[in-house]
Design an enzyme around this catalytic site. Structure first.
Site, PDB file in Angstrom:
ATOM      1  N   PRO A 134      58.349 -18.329 -51.318  1.00  0.00           N
ATOM      2  CA  PRO A 134      58.555 -16.946 -50.865  1.00  0.00           C
ATOM      3  C   PRO A 134      59.237 -16.783 -49.509  1.00  0.00           C
ATOM      4  O   PRO A 134      58.645 -16.298 -48.542  1.00  0.00           O
ATOM      5  CB  PRO A 134      57.138 -16.378 -50.852  1.00  0.00           C
ATOM      6  CG  PRO A 134      56.279 -17.557 -50.519  1.00  0.00           C
ATOM      7  CD  PRO A 134      56.945 -18.733 -51.203  1.00  0.00           C
ATOM      8  N   CYS A 135      60.502 -17.134 -49.465  1.00  0.00           N
ATOM      9  CA  CYS A 135      61.246 -16.957 -48.220  1.00  0.00           C
ATOM     10  C   CYS A 135      61.395 -15.477 -47.863  1.00  0.00           C
ATOM     11  O   CYS A 135      61.670 -15.146 -46.711  1.00  0.00           O
ATOM     12  CB  CYS A 135      62.601 -17.650 -48.283  1.00  0.00           C
ATOM     13  SG  CYS A 135      63.618 -17.158 -49.667  1.00  0.00           S
TER      14      CYS A 135
END
Length: 181
Positions: A134-135
């Site tokens: 989850p950048c």
């Protein structure tokens, strides 16, 4: 090498899901397919994408995320490739819970490299497995949206989908700065 690919519709566009037969190795948006293929080529050299229906149940899990089951992402096994530093950053991203955000600088501190904020940002930009790694949960130091390979509108949507209120975070940040915290 043969890789398995499926695509699913979502509220933020068509999502491409690529598996190596065991793990998720790429997830990106259809309009970012050239970027995804370039990252796969860098990792695998020559490869073929073979259409598959819901490989390893990955498509079903991504759909479940979009239906509100944010914890389902934690159960997805990924194979990202990348350098040792990139893998360190990407592993740290997976430790950020849904509904939470972190700054690039804080993420750099978490991996024991407090002066590597820019390198962390670069590693984020090369993340081959969007959403699951989850950048999108990494934001600027002032609680502002910063780059996202899929576009800032998608990043904003993903954060809101997970319950993040950026305006509230920005207001809190401003109050903290005024009182010297």
């Amino acid at each position: 090498m043969n890789l398995l690919m499926d695509s699913i519709e979502s509220r933020i566009g068509i999502i491409l899901i690529v598996s190596d037969g065991e793990n998720l190795c790429a997830l990106d948006f259809e309009d970012c397919e050239d970027r995804m293929r370039a990252l796969l080529r860098r990792r695998y050299g020559n490869f073929s994408l073979c259409r598959a229906n819901d490989p390893q149940g990955l498509s079903s899990r991504i759909r479940a995320y979009f239906e509100g089951d944010h914890g389902v992402l934690d159960k997805i096994l990924v194979s990202t490739g990348g350098t040792a530093f990139q893998r360190q950053v990407w592993n740290a991203l997976r430790a950020i819970p849904a509904g939470s955000t972190i700054s690039y600088g804080t993420l750099a501190e978490r991996i024991g490299k407090p002066n590597a904020g820019r390198a962390v940002g670069l590693a984020n930009s090369l993340n081959p497995v969007a959403i699951v790694v989850p950048c999108h949960r990494v934001i600027g130091a002032r609680a502002t949206l910063t780059g996202y390979a899929g576009g800032l509108q998608r990043k904003r949507w993903l954060l809101a989908h997970e319950g993040v209120d950026l305006r509230k975070r920005q207001q809190h940040r401003l109050r903290s700065e005024r009182v010297g915290l």
